[in-house]
Design an enzyme around this catalytic site. Structure first.
Site, mmCIF file in Angstrom:
data_model
loop_
_atom_site.group_PDB
_atom_site.id
_atom_site.type_symbol
_atom_site.label_atom_id
_atom_site.label_comp_id
_atom_site.label_asym_id
_atom_site.label_seq_id
_atom_site.Cartn_x
_atom_site.Cartn_y
_atom_site.Cartn_z
ATOM 1 N N GLU A 53 -12.756 26.238 42.247
ATOM 2 C CA GLU A 53 -11.705 26.308 41.220
ATOM 3 C C GLU A 53 -10.749 27.448 41.554
ATOM 4 O OE1 GLU A 53 -13.435 26.432 37.308
ATOM 5 O OE2 GLU A 53 -14.649 24.665 37.679
ATOM 6 N N HIS B 47 -10.371 23.093 33.952
ATOM 7 C CA HIS B 47 -11.353 23.962 33.287
ATOM 8 C C HIS B 47 -10.802 24.505 31.955
ATOM 9 C CE1 HIS B 47 -15.047 26.754 33.968
ATOM 10 N NE2 HIS B 47 -14.841 26.516 32.692
ATOM 11 N N ARG C 267 -20.656 22.925 34.826
ATOM 12 C CA ARG C 267 -20.220 23.686 35.994
ATOM 13 C C ARG C 267 -20.103 22.741 37.185
ATOM 14 N NH1 ARG C 267 -18.503 26.955 33.034
ATOM 15 N NH2 ARG C 267 -19.030 29.167 32.893
HETATM 16 C C1 DGY Z 1 -17.428 29.445 29.588
HETATM 17 O O1 DGY Z 1 -17.245 30.171 28.608
HETATM 18 O O2 DGY Z 1 -18.388 29.578 30.339
HETATM 19 C C2 DGY Z 1 -16.411 28.392 29.833
HETATM 20 O O3 DGY Z 1 -16.715 27.609 30.940
HETATM 21 C C3 DGY Z 1 -15.039 29.027 30.002
HETATM 22 O O4 DGY Z 1 -15.035 29.817 31.154
#
Ligand code: DGY
Length: 324
Positions: free
Chosen positions: A266, A285, A237
């Site tokens: 983002e 992402h 993250r």
């Molecule tokens: C998640 O599943 O948390 C990935 O980062 C995709 O959003």
């Protein structure tokens, strides 16, 4: 048909139909109450939510007195206020496992891409600037045989470590809340402190979820502990890294480069300095973004929602204590 569900993300047609066979589904583009009365009244009657990437906290939950289950099409759930959901008896479901290998593939893509400067040199070729055999100014660094430091040896971290160890003969260090005897046995991973990992790794790979403990885990001080020829890879993250500190470290050669799939904000703002830095690889992402895996995640999220609504099943439930 006894359950009202708000769907706030596209689902493959067959899964949408499956949901509709069991629930009265109302489709909205977001969970923003400002979108008007039809949403607010659907929310007031909703027993379930299914979607991804929308903040769910006290304000929204105040408008959803009948809510019993929220099902996110993601493994990460930092956009939910879990304490608020739990306090109100709302089950939160997520999609672990099905995206592990795909996300690990992408993280390894970032490792290879940063070290071998693949994105930067691809751009050079496209621009017609490849006019002689490349010289040292375009050389990258080896990946095989180097030290890979994984911060967060959970499912995805372990899958990355396995690729590094078995595919690239890498030496694996890890730092975690708890030690993984299994990983130590199977891939020879060595547990160490964060400081030791930062100092000894050629690739520092972040795979931790976002929490109060991990926010800005990597800041100026931590970047300063890395080797100047090392790379930072973030597939977890964005807010786990102090982005401004990272930009300065990349500009000043404190570290060699960064491979990023996640950011503080983002989508990444188009004026972000990261986009101008040759030593930063910036993906949008896409950790789990393959046809196969996104389908599997959507399917699991639908199954999770139905099982929780119908049977109070706690499989893939973040806060099972709600049921207990
Ligand atoms: C998640 O599943 O948390 C990935 O980062 C995709 O959003």
């Amino acid at each position: 048909m006894s359950f009202n569900v708000i769907q706030y993300e596209n689902l493959p047609e067959d899964l949408e139909r499956r949901l509709q066979e069991h629930c009265r589904v109302t489709r909205f583009d977001s969970l923003n109450p400002a979108q008007g009365e039809p949403f607010v009244s659907a929310l007031a009657d909703a027993h379930g939510l299914i979607g991804v990437n929308q903040e769910v906290g006290a304000e929204l939950l105040d408008l959803a007195p009948n809510l019993r289950v929220a099902s996110t099409i993601s493994v990460g759930y930092d956009h939910f206020d879990v304490a608020e959901l739990t306090g109100r008896g709302v089950m939160l479901m997520h999609t672990p496992e099905v995206l592990t290998e795909t996300t690990a593939d992408m993280i390894f893509t970032l490792i290879l891409c940063t070290a071998r400067r693949a994105a930067e040199l691809h751009e050079m070729t496209r621009q017609g600037l490849w006019q002689a055999a490349v010289g040292a100014e375009h050389f990258g660094r080896d990946v095989h045989g180097k030290t890979l430091g994984i911060v967060g040896l959970g499912r995805i971290g372990t899958a990355v470590a396995r690729r590094g160890r078995l595919g690239f003969n890498m030496n694996i260090l890890y730092h975690n809340r708890t030690r993984s005897v299994e990983a130590e046995k199977q891939i020879g991973a060595r547990y160490c402190s964060l400081d030791e990992l930062l100092a000894d790794s050629d690739f520092v790979c972040l795979v931790v979820p976002l929490s109060d403990q991990t926010r800005k885990l990597i800041s100026r001080e931590e970047l300063g502990k890395m080797k100047p020829e090392a790379y930072l890879i973030n597939g977890g993250r964005g807010p786990v890294v102090d982005e401004q500190a990272l930009i300065e470290a990349l500009e000043n050669g404190v570290i060699a480069g960064a491979g990023l799939d996640v950011y503080e904000q983002e989508p990444l703002p188009t004026d972000s300095p990261l986009l101008r830095l040759a030593n930063a690889v910036t993906l949008p992402h896409i950790g789990s973004a393959t046809h196969e895996t996104r389908y599997a995640m959507a399917e699991l999220a639908v199954d999770n929602l139905l099982a929780a609504l119908q049977d109070r099943s706690t499989r893939n439930c973040v806060n099972p204590e709600v049921v207990g």
